[in-house]
Write an enzyme that holds these catalytic residues in place. Structure first.
Site, short mmCIF file in Angstrom:
data_model
loop_
_atom_site.label_atom_id
_atom_site.label_comp_id
_atom_site.label_asym_id
_atom_site.label_seq_id
_atom_site.Cartn_x
_atom_site.Cartn_y
_atom_site.Cartn_z
N GLY A 1 -18.81 0.17 17.55
CA GLY A 1 -17.95 -0.61 18.45
C GLY A 1 -16.97 0.27 19.20
N GLY B 1 -9.01 -0.78 14.33
CA GLY B 1 -7.56 -0.87 14.52
C GLY B 1 -6.94 -1.65 13.38
N THR C 1 0.86 -1.19 0.00
CA THR C 1 0.00 0.00 0.00
C THR C 1 0.89 1.23 0.00
OG1 THR C 1 -1.73 -1.18 1.19
CG2 THR C 1 -1.81 1.23 1.25
N CYS D 1 -4.14 -1.59 8.64
CA CYS D 1 -4.54 -0.89 7.41
C CYS D 1 -5.28 0.42 7.66
CB CYS D 1 -5.40 -1.82 6.55
SG CYS D 1 -4.52 -3.27 5.93
#
Length: 443
Positions: free
Chosen positions: A260, A264, A121, A267
């Site tokens: 939630g 985390g 990435t 990514c």
């Protein structure tokens, strides 16, 4: 086809194993000699469902090899994947030293034309930097006559389902302006593209931006729902009812609208920050991305805030059973995990933690060692013994249907703080349990 993959981390190892599974001849190169020896012995350094037997069987068949010999790797592959890390720099931008370092290595050993595929990435424009690095390295060797192409081929893997995502991808994005190279990439991915055409060809920069845009859109959905959950808590609404109401709209859908304790992993946090830095570097303020990151940072403190509110700020000396340490189920990855923010806040306030996770215990031990205030327990039941309250942080399957009667008996204070909305408030009220969830008020 002969394939080389530089990097045996999460992306490189999964990609290499899956390509070998369909018959390609793959060599994975890594600088970590100890890791390479472990892989040769069939030991997998990460937990990912289905990966271990695939690596072992293809290695035994000779289709998947591991080496530290970069020259061997460069000589082998017609197509060379770059799947090394791009960790966040001090300012949050992606650190390209490993990507460009592999480009130098390829240029140092290249003796024939190659297709270099960026699987890591990377920010928009990295393809140009890799091409420039390769060209400079070849010129320095006096081999400027050797041709190469740089392709962007971002990964879209979900931890916990990475093997399945590779075998049955939703889409295969290929960034190249060279039709012949596109044909080679189509041949490479043909085994994964039989039922319908999943391949999308675009220019390199668009492919690079597509990866960041995808992850940032998913992070945005999560942060938006967490913001709605905060409103629901304060307005007396139930965010689960809201979720069903808006998810039924096909323009919105049900994916990634579960509130939630914050996202985390390796990514979303990194990619949101990296795209923000890219925008800022060209004088464009990423207002939405800044809000997504700010909401997520705040969300990771919500469980702690609920705990402090319940106990009127007096938690020194209390013990909390914590179910779930990994940032999501079906992985042992604790990078940017909400559990870490919560535990560190509890310790700072003088509380202790008895934690259990089906897969992340070893990783927790590696991160925290024998830290005071942390006890790693062998089962979820063991984590409850002697605890004042239960906190659920990760939605593992085995946490979804506990024995509430037994749970009430073993906890000193019959209260559950649920960071993933696993339980129904009315049901827990019938058991005489206080229940704090995300956007559902208190039972």
């Amino acid at each position: 086809m002969k394939i080389t993959v530089f990097g045996t981390g999460y992306v490189g190892l999964v990609q290499g194993a899956v390509l070998a599974e369909v018959g390609h001849e793959v060599i994975c190169v890594d600088v970590d000699a100890a890791k390479v020896e472990r892989l040769k012995a069939g030991e997998i350094p990460i937990y990912e469902p289905g990966l271990e037997p695939m690596v072992q069987s293809n290695h035994a068949a000779g289709r998947l090899l591991f080496t530290t010999d970069a020259a061997q790797g460069v000589a082998h592959g017609k197509v060379i994947f770059l799947a090394v890390g791009t960790p966040p720099d001090e300012d949050g931008s992606a650190d390209l030293q490993y990507v460009l370092g592999v480009a130098d290595t390829i240029a140092a050993h290249m003796e024939a034309p190659k297709i270099v595929v960026n699987k890591s990435t990377v920010p928009v424009g990295t393809g140009d930097k890799v091409a420039a690095q390769l060209a400079a390295g070849l010129e320095a060797r006096g081999r400027g006559d050797l041709s190469f192409d740089v392709v962007s081929n971002p990964e879209f893997l979900k931890e916990g389902a990475a093997v399945a995502d590779c075998m049955r991808p939703d889409r295969i994005v290929i960034g190249t302006d060279n039709g012949d190279v596109a044909d080679v990439m189509r041949e490479l991915y043909a085994p994964f593209n039989r039922n319908h055409d999943r391949i999308i060809i675009m220019d390199v920069r668009s492919a690079e931006l597509t990866k960041y845009a995808a992850n940032c859109m998913l992070a945005t959905k999560i942060s938006f729902m967490n913001e709605i959950a905060g409103l629901a808590d304060r307005l007396g609404a139930d965010v689960e009812a809201v979720r069903h109401g808006i998810g039924s709209d096909p323009r919105i859908g049900y994916h990634f609208i579960y509130p939630g304790a914050g996202y985390g992993g390796s990514c979303f946090p990194k990619d949101v920050q990296a795209l923000m830095r890219t925008a800022q570097s060209i004088g464009y303020q990423p207002l939405v991305l800044e809000a997504v990151e700010a909401r997520n940072d705040a969300q990771k403190t919500v469980l702690f805030d609920k705990i402090m509110s319940h106990y009127d700020g007096q938690i020194a000396g209390k013990t909390f059973a914590l179910w779930g340490l990994s940032f999501k189920p079906k992985t042992d990855d604790m990078r940017e995990a909400s559990s870490r923010v919560l535990m560190e806040a509890l310790w700072a306030a003088g509380a202790t933690v008895q934690a259990y996770d089906p897969k992340a215990m070893q990783e927790t031990q590696r991160i925290y060692g024998d830290r005071d205030g942390l006890a790693l327990m062998g089962t979820k039941e063991a984590a409850l013994k002697g605890a004042d309250a239960l906190v659920v942080v990760t939605e593992w399957q085995e946490f979804k249907a506990p024995d509430f009667e037994a749970l009430k008996e073993v906890l000193s204070d019959p209260v559950i703080f649920d960071g993933r909305n696993l339980y129904e408030p009315d049901r827990l009220a019938r058991y005489g349990l206080d229940y704090y969830a995300i956007g559902r008020g208190k039972s």
